[in-house]
Design a protein around this motif. Structure first.
Motif, mmCIF file in Angstrom:
data_model
loop_
_atom_site.group_PDB
_atom_site.id
_atom_site.type_symbol
_atom_site.label_atom_id
_atom_site.label_comp_id
_atom_site.label_asym_id
_atom_site.label_seq_id
_atom_site.Cartn_x
_atom_site.Cartn_y
_atom_site.Cartn_z
ATOM 1 N N TRP A 159 0.945 -0.947 0.126
ATOM 2 C CA TRP A 159 -0.075 0.326 -0.193
ATOM 3 C C TRP A 159 0.819 1.283 0.035
ATOM 4 O O TRP A 159 0.562 1.769 -0.743
ATOM 5 N N PRO A 160 1.525 1.517 0.932
ATOM 6 C CA PRO A 160 2.682 2.747 0.878
ATOM 7 C C PRO A 160 3.491 2.674 -0.592
ATOM 8 O O PRO A 160 3.489 3.958 -1.550
ATOM 9 N N ILE A 161 3.920 1.682 -1.455
ATOM 10 C CA ILE A 161 4.264 1.859 -2.852
ATOM 11 C C ILE A 161 3.485 2.084 -3.731
ATOM 12 O O ILE A 161 3.435 2.916 -4.323
ATOM 13 N N LEU A 162 1.606 1.382 -3.474
ATOM 14 C CA LEU A 162 1.196 2.093 -4.376
ATOM 15 C C LEU A 162 0.651 3.522 -4.107
ATOM 16 O O LEU A 162 0.130 4.007 -5.520
ATOM 17 N N LEU A 163 0.443 3.622 -2.981
ATOM 18 C CA LEU A 163 0.454 5.171 -3.226
ATOM 19 C C LEU A 163 1.184 6.201 -3.315
ATOM 20 O O LEU A 163 0.249 7.413 -4.210
ATOM 21 N N ASN A 164 1.836 6.178 -2.882
ATOM 22 C CA ASN A 164 3.194 7.013 -3.461
ATOM 23 C C ASN A 164 3.924 7.097 -4.632
ATOM 24 O O ASN A 164 4.042 8.137 -5.236
ATOM 25 N N THR A 165 2.991 6.091 -5.344
ATOM 26 C CA THR A 165 3.723 4.946 -6.624
ATOM 27 C C THR A 165 2.575 6.695 -7.475
ATOM 28 O O THR A 165 3.343 7.357 -8.751
ATOM 29 N N ALA A 166 1.430 6.488 -7.067
ATOM 30 C CA ALA A 166 0.234 7.224 -7.197
ATOM 31 C C ALA A 166 0.086 8.319 -7.640
ATOM 32 O O ALA A 166 -0.255 9.596 -7.980
ATOM 33 N N PRO A 200 11.130 7.336 -13.985
ATOM 34 C CA PRO A 200 11.988 8.294 -13.367
ATOM 35 C C PRO A 200 11.993 9.355 -13.110
ATOM 36 O O PRO A 200 12.462 10.095 -12.171
ATOM 37 N N GLY A 201 10.415 9.834 -13.251
ATOM 38 C CA GLY A 201 9.989 11.526 -12.758
ATOM 39 C C GLY A 201 9.262 11.622 -11.748
ATOM 40 O O GLY A 201 9.474 11.528 -10.841
ATOM 41 N N ILE A 202 8.975 9.826 -11.182
ATOM 42 C CA ILE A 202 8.733 9.316 -10.035
ATOM 43 C C ILE A 202 9.214 8.117 -8.925
ATOM 44 O O ILE A 202 9.348 7.943 -8.171
ATOM 45 N N GLN A 245 1.495 14.650 -9.619
ATOM 46 C CA GLN A 245 2.757 14.851 -9.514
ATOM 47 C C GLN A 245 3.532 15.611 -11.073
ATOM 48 O O GLN A 245 4.722 16.656 -10.838
ATOM 49 N N LEU A 246 3.409 14.972 -11.518
ATOM 50 C CA LEU A 246 4.307 15.332 -12.262
ATOM 51 C C LEU A 246 3.686 15.505 -13.373
ATOM 52 O O LEU A 246 2.869 16.331 -13.674
ATOM 53 N N ASP A 247 4.926 16.672 -14.111
ATOM 54 C CA ASP A 247 4.569 18.004 -15.420
ATOM 55 C C ASP A 247 3.904 17.518 -15.673
ATOM 56 O O ASP A 247 4.497 16.083 -17.110
ATOM 57 N N PRO A 248 2.640 17.955 -16.845
ATOM 58 C CA PRO A 248 2.021 17.170 -17.772
ATOM 59 C C PRO A 248 2.729 17.839 -19.058
ATOM 60 O O PRO A 248 2.610 17.122 -19.845
ATOM 61 N N ASN A 249 3.535 18.459 -19.419
ATOM 62 C CA ASN A 249 4.214 19.171 -20.430
ATOM 63 C C ASN A 249 5.282 17.902 -20.324
ATOM 64 O O ASN A 249 5.452 17.396 -21.761
ATOM 65 N N TRP A 250 5.680 16.760 -19.797
ATOM 66 C CA TRP A 250 6.866 15.757 -19.852
ATOM 67 C C TRP A 250 5.662 14.939 -20.632
ATOM 68 O O TRP A 250 6.247 14.741 -22.087
ATOM 69 N N LEU A 251 5.033 14.218 -20.799
ATOM 70 C CA LEU A 251 3.430 13.726 -21.280
ATOM 71 C C LEU A 251 3.690 14.127 -22.322
ATOM 72 O O LEU A 251 2.927 13.415 -23.684
#
Length: 247
Positions: free
Chosen positions: A132-139, A170-172, A144-150
């Motif tokens: 759960w901490p891995i899943l929630l922190n990943t999400a 790499p961003g997360i 929080q990724l910069d949408p411009n990257w996508l």
């Protein structure tokens, strides 16, 4: 110098409180003398030097690594999918939050019934606790990724796979490492009670064995070792996180 003195002072204060508490209990229960600092330290020295404890330590560490690996293998993909897909997040978030609030130890009887005795139910309990901490922190990292990257990845005709592996992951990484550190702490707490059921080795089993043998100084020695190993694991996780941030 102060950064060294203050932690040592805190440990010294805890040691004095431990000794005083053991002395007070000894007046009411003579057997409590075995829980005092000196008998416990002597037992720890003998156990570490004699090698009787190391097989239990290695087996427990192996279970931690396997449980953590399973949690990462499950939590990171689900976290990425949750962060990238609003529909998937809306459909699974209530379920994930519900399961997250269920104590991993409450699954022990069912795990033994389905998986049998041995390492398999322990792996399941550790992975369930750590995912759960891995899943929630990943999400959270994906959100929080910069949408411009996508947008840039799409403009370069990157495939879904390339976007995930070259932009998203790499961003997360910082968020994943934070989740892993939290997961290690949870796994280490769940490990000892999980090893008290259906296994014949490990630190949890050793603690139960010392209780049955009335070897209370060895029991306290095992508790001290559990704390020291947990601190070492957390230190390694903090170091990896700090190095990534520096990088």
């Amino acid at each position: 110098m102060l950064r060294l003195i203050l932690p040592l002072a805190g440990l010294a204060a805890a040691l004095l409180l431990w000794a005083a508490g053991a002395a007070w209990l000894t007046q009411r229960m003579p057997v409590a003398a075995d829980f005092a600092p000196l008998p416990s330290a002597d037992a720890l020295w003998q156990l570490v030097g004699g090698g009787d404890l190391w097989p239990h330590v290695w087996l427990s560490l192996k279970r931690v690594l396997v449980g953590l690996a399973l949690a990462i293998a499950i939590g990171v993909p689900l976290g990425v999918l949750t962060g990238l897909s609003k529909r998937f997040a809306q459909g699974t978030t209530p379920l994930f939050q519900f399961l997250r609030m269920v104590s991993p130890l409450s699954w022990m009887p069912l795990a033994v019934m389905v998986l049998g005795v041995g390492d398999a139910p322990v792996y399941f309990l550790l992975a369930f606790a750590a995912v759960w901490p891995i899943l929630l922190n990943t999400a959270s990292g994906v959100a929080q990724l910069d949408p411009n990257w996508l947008l840039l990845a799409r403009s370069l005709s990157a495939t879904r796979r390339e976007t995930v592996f070259r932009v998203v992951l790499p961003g997360i990484t910082e968020h994943i490492l934070t989740g892993v550190r939290l997961a290690i702490g949870i796994i280490w707490i769940v490990l000892v009670p999980a090893e008290m059921l259906g296994v014949s080795a490990g630190l949890g089993y050793f603690i139960l064995d010392t209780r049955d043998r009335l070897a209370y100084s060895e029991l306290m020695a095992a508790i001290l070792l559990v704390g020291a190993l947990g601190y070492a694991l957390d230190y390694l996780a903090r170091t990896a996180h700090a190095r990534w941030l520096h990088r």
